[in-house]
Design a protein around this motif. Structure first.
Motif, PDB file in Angstrom:
ATOM      1  N   ALA A 218       0.839  -1.203   0.000  1.00 29.18           N
ATOM      2  CA  ALA A 218       0.000   0.000   0.000  1.00 29.18           C
ATOM      3  C   ALA A 218       0.872   1.250   0.000  1.00 29.18           C
ATOM      4  CB  ALA A 218      -0.901   0.005   1.234  1.00 29.18           C
ATOM      5  N   THR A 219       0.523   2.202  -0.871  1.00 30.28           N
ATOM      6  CA  THR A 219       1.215   3.493  -0.903  1.00 30.28           C
ATOM      7  C   THR A 219       0.240   4.565  -0.443  1.00 30.28           C
ATOM      8  OG1 THR A 219       2.634   2.796  -2.723  1.00 30.28           O
ATOM      9  CG2 THR A 219       2.347   5.157  -2.432  1.00 30.28           C
ATOM     10  N   ARG A 434       3.818  10.517  -9.002  1.00 32.44           N
ATOM     11  CA  ARG A 434       4.618  11.601  -8.434  1.00 32.44           C
ATOM     12  C   ARG A 434       4.262  11.787  -6.956  1.00 32.44           C
ATOM     13  NH1 ARG A 434      -0.039  14.138 -10.646  1.00 32.44           N
ATOM     14  NH2 ARG A 434      -0.467  16.179  -9.705  1.00 32.44           N
ATOM     15  N   ALA A 435       5.069  12.578  -6.255  1.00 36.54           N
ATOM     16  CA  ALA A 435       4.798  12.887  -4.844  1.00 36.54           C
ATOM     17  C   ALA A 435       4.305  14.323  -4.753  1.00 36.54           C
ATOM     18  CB  ALA A 435       6.073  12.714  -4.027  1.00 36.54           C
ATOM     19  N   GLY A 436       3.586  14.632  -3.687  1.00 33.66           N
ATOM     20  CA  GLY A 436       3.126  16.015  -3.509  1.00 33.66           C
ATOM     21  C   GLY A 436       2.130  16.115  -2.376  1.00 33.66           C
ATOM     22  N   PHE A 448       0.824  12.723  -0.798  1.00 33.19           N
ATOM     23  CA  PHE A 448       0.713  11.475  -1.560  1.00 33.19           C
ATOM     24  C   PHE A 448       2.089  11.108  -2.104  1.00 33.19           C
ATOM     25  CE2 PHE A 448      -0.533  14.981  -4.356  1.00 33.19           C
ATOM     26  CZ  PHE A 448       0.268  14.793  -5.484  1.00 33.19           C
ATOM     27  N   ALA A 449       2.303   9.817  -2.334  1.00 32.81           N
ATOM     28  CA  ALA A 449       3.604   9.310  -2.782  1.00 32.81           C
ATOM     29  C   ALA A 449       3.415   8.535  -4.087  1.00 32.81           C
ATOM     30  CB  ALA A 449       4.191   8.398  -1.706  1.00 32.81           C
ATOM     31  N   PRO A 450       4.480   8.383  -4.863  1.00 33.79           N
ATOM     32  CA  PRO A 450       4.329   7.649  -6.134  1.00 33.79           C
ATOM     33  C   PRO A 450       4.175   6.150  -5.913  1.00 33.79           C
ATOM     34  CG  PRO A 450       6.596   8.389  -5.851  1.00 33.79           C
ATOM     35  CD  PRO A 450       5.829   8.930  -4.679  1.00 33.79           C
ATOM     36  N   CYS A 451       3.311   5.543  -6.736  1.00 31.16           N
ATOM     37  CA  CYS A 451       3.134   4.084  -6.704  1.00 31.16           C
ATOM     38  C   CYS A 451       3.921   3.432  -7.842  1.00 31.16           C
ATOM     39  CB  CYS A 451       1.663   3.714  -6.904  1.00 31.16           C
ATOM     40  SG  CYS A 451       0.519   4.544  -5.821  1.00 31.16           S
TER      41      CYS A 451
END
Ligand code: FES
Length: 475
Positions: A218-219, A434-436, A448-451
């Motif tokens: 899970a991301t 992407r992350a942000g 949020f983080a990249p999957c």
């Protein structure tokens, strides 16, 4: 603040707490199947039994704390009672863990091994019930696995308010069923009952037999489906369980989405749109940079965009409400001084889609309107008549409103007819690449983080914006 003793430890409990709540607040886990912290107490499964000094056994989920109360959560008497309870709960259970989607995260399975771990004590054949009962287009019910904990029933009564589910019949013929003439599809929060079900009775059609849960990881992410910005877990194939030869596209696909509990935003729930993120994010991607509809390299497309920006006299930028805080700030810093900037709603409320419902769902179907408006203002996204260049970031753009002869630069992620008619099209990465951070309608910032890795031909908006500034700025 009553002082209580749990397993010999003197602890302070809050007024009004139960022993279950006080124990969990101090990191002591008491097993529970019917109890859930966000639902009322049912007291039906009896697996949370504890030994109360001088009183015998009692269920912890319905036992109020009081000064001087002393309980044991794992005594010989408790374990003996739990063994009997587990034997009873599995009496007619099919124990078909080998084909059950819940295997690997099933509380009944875990408790069976912890407290029972013996074959059935019954010589009678197991009672059969409906193995595959349709609760609508999203969920199927296996009544043989159901332990009648009533979490799903209480959820539709106490949280979503749809009152769709109930229990009919009595004793060992009891069944979870929808109310007469109703369907669980009416409830926009229905899929929460899949997570709530402590066994494998309520199953997602979307996820049914698609993967074992131990193949997945899970991301942390955010549902972009509305301005609430619910925090979620995006589940996808683990690196060490990548498919090598068949269906390899599933290595980079969303397997399922579940809530990531967050008291400041969504509590332990999400709506069904959040479960269906693949419908939003796995649409046909636009992966090819283009100049005047002709395939180009990223460098060529960026050079053509810089040239158009340098030549424009009255450029307008329509800024995305799906951009992250970081991307919006990068746009403001690098391109903001060159453009008249307007905030655009990338997504509108679809037909039949709920608006503000007082629980989680918001009428604004964009995750970052809040930060976009804070940076670029509240002015409507109209197009002044003298506009000679429009830079469009994201979706929700109506080409028919453009002044005749204006040049367009499109920055997007998905296939659209306008991509080929634009002067320049540059493909962007999506949320899962992407992350942000997003800022929700109440000002709460979540990350949020990249999957998955981004395809080679797309660029991240945050990295693109400084590269679109013409050398020496715009004259
Ligand atoms: Fe207490 Fe079920 S958790 S009776």
């Amino acid at each position: 603040m009553p002082g209580i003793v749990i397993d010999g430890q003197a602890l302070e409990a809050a007024d009004g707490q139960t022993v279950m709540e006080a124990a969990r607040a101090h990191g002591i886990t008491i097993p529970a199947l019917c109890w859930h912290p966000a639902l009322s107490v049912d007291g039906s499964c009896r697996v949370c039994m504890v030994e109360v000094e001088g009183r015998g056994l009692a269920i912890a989920c319905n036992l109020p704390v009081r000064e001087g109360l002393a309980v044991l959560t794992d005594s010989e008497a408790v374990r003996a009672q739990r063994k009997l309870t587990l034997q009873f709960l599995t009496l007619n259970h099919p124990v078909d863990c080998g084909i059950c989607d819940k295997a690997g995260e099933c509380l009944l399975q875990d408790y069976h091994y912890a407290y029972n771990a013996t074959p059935s004590v019954s010589n009678e054949p197991k009672l059969h019930a409906t193995k595959h009962y349709s609760l609508g287009e999203r969920i199927v019910l296996d009544n043989e696995r159901c332990i009648l904990c009533s979490r799903c029933v209480r959820f539709t009564r106490e949280v979503s308010g749809s009152h769709v589910l109930g229990i009919e019949q009595r004793g060992d013929t009891s069944l979870i069923r929808p109310a007469a003439g109703r369907s669980l599809d009416e409830d926009p929060y229905s899929d929460n009952v899949i997570d709530l079900c402590p066994v494998g009775a309520l199953l997602s059609r979307r996820f049914l037999h698609q993967s074992r849960v131990w193949y997945l990881t899970a991301t942390p992410s955010i549902c972009p489906g509305c301005a609430r910005g619910c925090t979620v877990d995006v589940w996808h194939r683990r690196p060490d369980w990548q498919l090598q030869a068949v269906a390899t596209h599933r290595n980079h696909a969303i397997a399922r989405v579940t809530p990531r509990e967050n008291p400041a935003v969504n509590g332990p729930w999400i709506c069904n749109k959040g479960r269906d993120l693949a419908d939003l994010l796995e649409r046909l991607r636009a992966l090819q940079p283009m100049v005047a509809g002709v395939p180009a390299t990223l460098e060529e497309a960026m050079a053509a965009a810089r040239e158009a920006i340098a030549a424009a006299r009255h450029p307008l930028a329509l800024v995305s409400t799906w951009g992250s805080n970081e991307e919006l700030e990068a746009f403001k810093e690098h391109l903001g001084p060159l453009f008249t900037c307007r905030v655009k709603a990338d997504h509108q409320r679809g037909p039949g889609e709920p608006g503000d419902d007082g629980l989680l769902i918001r009428a604004d179907k964009n995750p970052n309107t809040s930060r976009a408006r804070a940076l670029f203002g509240e002015a409507p996204a109209d197009t002044p008549g003298d506009t000679d260049l429009v830079l469009v970031w994201g979706e929700g753009f109506d080409g028919s409103t453009l002044p005749a002869g204006a040049t367009t630069i499109l920055l997007g992620s998905f296939e659209a007819p306008e991509n080929v008619t634009a002067a320049v099209f540059i493909p962007l990465s999506i949320l899962t690449e992407r992350a942000g951070h997003y800022t929700n309608f109440e000002g709460v910032v979540s990350g949020f983080a990249p999957c998955f890795p981004a395809p080679a031909t797309v660029t991240h908006a945050e990295e693109l914006f400084p590269r679109l500034v013409p050398e020496g700025g715009r004259p």
